[in-house]
Design a protein around this motif. Structure first.
Motif, PDB file in Angstrom:
ATOM      1  N   SER A  74       0.838  -1.205   0.000  1.00  0.00           N
ATOM      2  CA  SER A  74       0.000   0.000   0.000  1.00  0.00           C
ATOM      3  C   SER A  74       0.868   1.248   0.000  1.00  0.00           C
ATOM      4  N   PRO A  75       0.276   2.423  -0.259  1.00  0.00           N
ATOM      5  CA  PRO A  75       1.028   3.676  -0.206  1.00  0.00           C
ATOM      6  C   PRO A  75       1.407   4.123   1.205  1.00  0.00           C
ATOM      7  N   ASN A  76       0.982   3.415   2.242  1.00  0.00           N
ATOM      8  CA  ASN A  76       1.234   3.873   3.612  1.00  0.00           C
ATOM      9  C   ASN A  76       2.694   4.233   3.857  1.00  0.00           C
ATOM     10  N   PHE A  77       3.608   3.436   3.307  1.00  0.00           N
ATOM     11  CA  PHE A  77       5.033   3.735   3.496  1.00  0.00           C
ATOM     12  C   PHE A  77       5.835   3.461   2.230  1.00  0.00           C
ATOM     13  N   ARG A  78       5.147   3.408   1.090  1.00  0.00           N
ATOM     14  CA  ARG A  78       5.813   3.132  -0.183  1.00  0.00           C
ATOM     15  C   ARG A  78       5.730   4.347  -1.106  1.00  0.00           C
ATOM     16  N   HIS A  79       6.724   4.486  -1.979  1.00  0.00           N
ATOM     17  CA  HIS A  79       6.709   5.482  -3.050  1.00  0.00           C
ATOM     18  C   HIS A  79       6.797   4.734  -4.373  1.00  0.00           C
ATOM     19  N   PRO A  80       6.020   5.105  -5.372  1.00  0.00           N
ATOM     20  CA  PRO A  80       6.009   4.337  -6.624  1.00  0.00           C
ATOM     21  C   PRO A  80       7.368   4.195  -7.295  1.00  0.00           C
ATOM     22  N   VAL A  81       8.206   5.223  -7.233  1.00  0.00           N
ATOM     23  CA  VAL A  81       9.489   5.168  -7.937  1.00  0.00           C
ATOM     24  C   VAL A  81      10.398   4.107  -7.322  1.00  0.00           C
ATOM     25  N   THR A  82      10.580   4.127  -6.024  1.00  0.00           N
ATOM     26  CA  THR A  82      11.454   3.136  -5.392  1.00  0.00           C
ATOM     27  C   THR A  82      10.830   1.747  -5.401  1.00  0.00           C
ATOM     28  N   LEU A  83       9.506   1.679  -5.252  1.00  0.00           N
ATOM     29  CA  LEU A  83       8.840   0.372  -5.290  1.00  0.00           C
ATOM     30  C   LEU A  83       9.002  -0.272  -6.652  1.00  0.00           C
ATOM     31  N   ALA A  84       8.875   0.500  -7.712  1.00  0.00           N
ATOM     32  CA  ALA A  84       9.014  -0.056  -9.061  1.00  0.00           C
ATOM     33  C   ALA A  84      10.393  -0.676  -9.266  1.00  0.00           C
ATOM     34  N   LYS A  85      11.432   0.004  -8.795  1.00  0.00           N
ATOM     35  CA  LYS A  85      12.791  -0.532  -8.952  1.00  0.00           C
ATOM     36  C   LYS A  85      12.935  -1.864  -8.213  1.00  0.00           C
ATOM     37  N   GLU A  86      12.381  -1.926  -7.004  1.00  0.00           N
ATOM     38  CA  GLU A  86      12.464  -3.163  -6.225  1.00  0.00           C
ATOM     39  C   GLU A  86      11.676  -4.291  -6.892  1.00  0.00           C
ATOM     40  N   LEU A  87      10.514  -3.971  -7.436  1.00  0.00           N
ATOM     41  CA  LEU A  87       9.687  -4.997  -8.063  1.00  0.00           C
ATOM     42  C   LEU A  87      10.313  -5.530  -9.343  1.00  0.00           C
ATOM     43  N   ILE A  88      10.907  -4.653 -10.136  1.00  0.00           N
ATOM     44  CA  ILE A  88      11.593  -5.102 -11.351  1.00  0.00           C
ATOM     45  C   ILE A  88      12.745  -6.033 -10.993  1.00  0.00           C
ATOM     46  N   SER A  89      13.465  -5.685  -9.933  1.00  0.00           N
ATOM     47  CA  SER A  89      14.567  -6.540  -9.483  1.00  0.00           C
ATOM     48  C   SER A  89      14.048  -7.889  -8.996  1.00  0.00           C
ATOM     49  N   LEU A  90      12.978  -7.867  -8.201  1.00  0.00           N
ATOM     50  CA  LEU A  90      12.402  -9.107  -7.684  1.00  0.00           C
ATOM     51  C   LEU A  90      11.852  -9.966  -8.813  1.00  0.00           C
ATOM     52  N   ASP A  91      11.213  -9.352  -9.788  1.00  0.00           N
ATOM     53  CA  ASP A  91      10.677 -10.104 -10.923  1.00  0.00           C
ATOM     54  C   ASP A  91      11.804 -10.765 -11.700  1.00  0.00           C
ATOM     55  N   ASP A  92      12.919 -10.069 -11.833  1.00  0.00           N
ATOM     56  CA  ASP A  92      14.078 -10.631 -12.531  1.00  0.00           C
ATOM     57  C   ASP A  92      14.673 -11.797 -11.749  1.00  0.00           C
ATOM     58  N   ILE A  93      14.878 -11.615 -10.458  1.00  0.00           N
ATOM     59  CA  ILE A  93      15.488 -12.663  -9.634  1.00  0.00           C
ATOM     60  C   ILE A  93      14.622 -13.917  -9.611  1.00  0.00           C
ATOM     61  N   SER A  94      13.306 -13.735  -9.603  1.00  0.00           N
ATOM     62  CA  SER A  94      12.393 -14.874  -9.525  1.00  0.00           C
ATOM     63  C   SER A  94      12.143 -15.527 -10.874  1.00  0.00           C
ATOM     64  N   GLY A  95      12.646 -14.931 -11.941  1.00  0.00           N
ATOM     65  CA  GLY A  95      12.353 -15.462 -13.269  1.00  0.00           C
ATOM     66  C   GLY A  95      10.920 -15.226 -13.696  1.00  0.00           C
ATOM     67  N   GLY A  96      10.343 -14.113 -13.268  1.00  0.00           N
ATOM     68  CA  GLY A  96       8.992 -13.757 -13.692  1.00  0.00           C
ATOM     69  C   GLY A  96       7.901 -14.480 -12.928  1.00  0.00           C
ATOM     70  N   ARG A  97       8.069 -14.592 -11.604  1.00  0.00           N
ATOM     71  CA  ARG A  97       7.075 -15.323 -10.804  1.00  0.00           C
ATOM     72  C   ARG A  97       6.364 -14.425  -9.785  1.00  0.00           C
ATOM     73  N   VAL A  98       6.367 -13.118  -9.994  1.00  0.00           N
ATOM     74  CA  VAL A  98       5.882 -12.185  -8.981  1.00  0.00           C
ATOM     75  C   VAL A  98       4.525 -11.597  -9.358  1.00  0.00           C
ATOM     76  N   THR A  99       3.629 -11.553  -8.371  1.00  0.00           N
ATOM     77  CA  THR A  99       2.368 -10.831  -8.471  1.00  0.00           C
ATOM     78  C   THR A  99       2.367  -9.754  -7.391  1.00  0.00           C
ATOM     79  N   LEU A 100       1.984  -8.539  -7.763  1.00  0.00           N
ATOM     80  CA  LEU A 100       1.876  -7.463  -6.786  1.00  0.00           C
ATOM     81  C   LEU A 100       0.430  -7.330  -6.335  1.00  0.00           C
ATOM     82  N   GLY A 101       0.159  -7.757  -5.102  1.00  0.00           N
ATOM     83  CA  GLY A 101      -1.105  -7.408  -4.485  1.00  0.00           C
ATOM     84  C   GLY A 101      -0.990  -5.998  -3.953  1.00  0.00           C
ATOM     85  N   ILE A 102      -1.964  -5.148  -4.253  1.00  0.00           N
ATOM     86  CA  ILE A 102      -1.846  -3.737  -3.903  1.00  0.00           C
ATOM     87  C   ILE A 102      -3.193  -3.194  -3.449  1.00  0.00           C
TER      88      ILE A 102
END
Length: 297
Positions: A74-102
């Motif tokens: 949620s936006p409670n303590f997240r910023h879209p710019v930094t979250l996007a970078k983390e999610l792209i990294s996580l998606d790469d590390i997992s080989g495309g196995r990530v779903t973002l519940g938001i």
């Protein structure tokens, strides 16, 4: 129907944490989610609680097949710019196995952890309405500049983007009109926990009627967006309705079957944690994971 699980980030990685994710994969769950909070309600408030993205990154390295995700960020303590970078990294590390519940967030401990006053429901909805479209852009465009009421991005670059194209899927948690509009426009799935007003005093039938009402509103939001509601997965996070699906194997099969009939495509159960609201029999949990769906086919 798919069956998934939530693993709370409340155990040290080398003291049962890693084993929980490996077990989820071994049992055949479709997705293993975790909560994205800085801390959560009692009794977890005063105990161990680890970050969602590092936990999911570790889980991605330990597992091979199971999908992974937040439920929810949620936006409670997240910023879209930094979250996007983390999610792209996580998606790469997992080989495309990530779903973002938001979701829009709530008024719990996260709401004031950064020193701010807790936002009102309307303020949360206002931020969510800007957060989701901006995050969508950040995960699909190489360079994004945005100046909004709450969030800014100055030539934020996210190369090479997600492994999943055009981006990793969003599972949008929403029951109000503005959130459902976001789910219809940006979601690949919709998430609900049911009607919270019915948890303590309602009946299972009243809960199902409330869920039908939510599904109907989702359908109307999709129609308004020019989208077929059948394109969205419909996820029910169990444990917050008057039902008691983990009382027995038959109780769970009945619960899952009734909600499949309503139109849900995924049921999520919590991995048992003793002496909490998620206490359950470990053998029953494993039997549900390995046998329940076969009973529904």
């Amino acid at each position: 129907m798919r069956l998934s699980t939530v693993i709370l980030p409340s155990r040290r990685w080398h003291d049962g944490g890693r084993d929980a994710w490996l077990r989820a994969e071994r049992l055949g769950f479709h997705t293993a989610y975790t909560y994205d909070h800085l801390s959560w309600r009692v009794p977890f408030r005063d105990g161990p609680w680890f970050g969602a993205i590092p936990t999911l990154t570790a889980a991605a390295g330990a597992t091979e097949r199971i999908r992974l995700g937040t439920l929810v960020t949620s936006p409670n303590f997240r910023h879209p710019v930094t979250l996007a970078k983390e999610l792209i990294s996580l998606d790469d590390i997992s080989g495309g196995r990530v779903t973002l519940g938001i979701g829009a967030g709530g008024s719990g401990f996260d709401a004031t952890a950064l020193g701010q006053e807790a936002w009102t429901p309307r303020q949360r909805a206002d931020r969510f309405a800007e957060f989701v479209p901006l995050l969508d852009r950040l995960l699909t465009e190489e360079t994004v500049t945005h100046e909004g009421a709450f969030y800014s991005a100055g030539e934020a670059q996210n190369i090479p983007g997600c492994v999943q194209r055009p981006r990793l899927p969003f599972a949008v948690a929403a029951t109000g009109p503005r959130g459902l509009k976001l789910a219809a426009r940006h979601g690949q799935a919709w998430v609900t926990t049911g009607d919270p007003k019915l948890f303590g005093t309602g009946t299972p039938e009243e809960s199902r009627q409330a869920l039908l009402g939510q599904l109907d509103k989702l359908g109307k939001a999709c129609a308004d967006a020019g989208r077929d509601a059948a394109e969205l997965d419909r996820i029910l996070l169990s444990g917050f309705t008057p039902d008691r699906p983990l009382e027995s194997f038959d109780a769970f099969v009945d619960f899952a079957g009734r909600h499949f009939e309503l139109g849900f495509t995924e049921i999520v159960v919590h991995a048992p944690i003793a002496d909490t609201m998620f206490a359950a029999d470990e053998e029953l949990y494993e039997r549900i994971a390995t046998e329940a769906l076969a009973q529904l086919r």
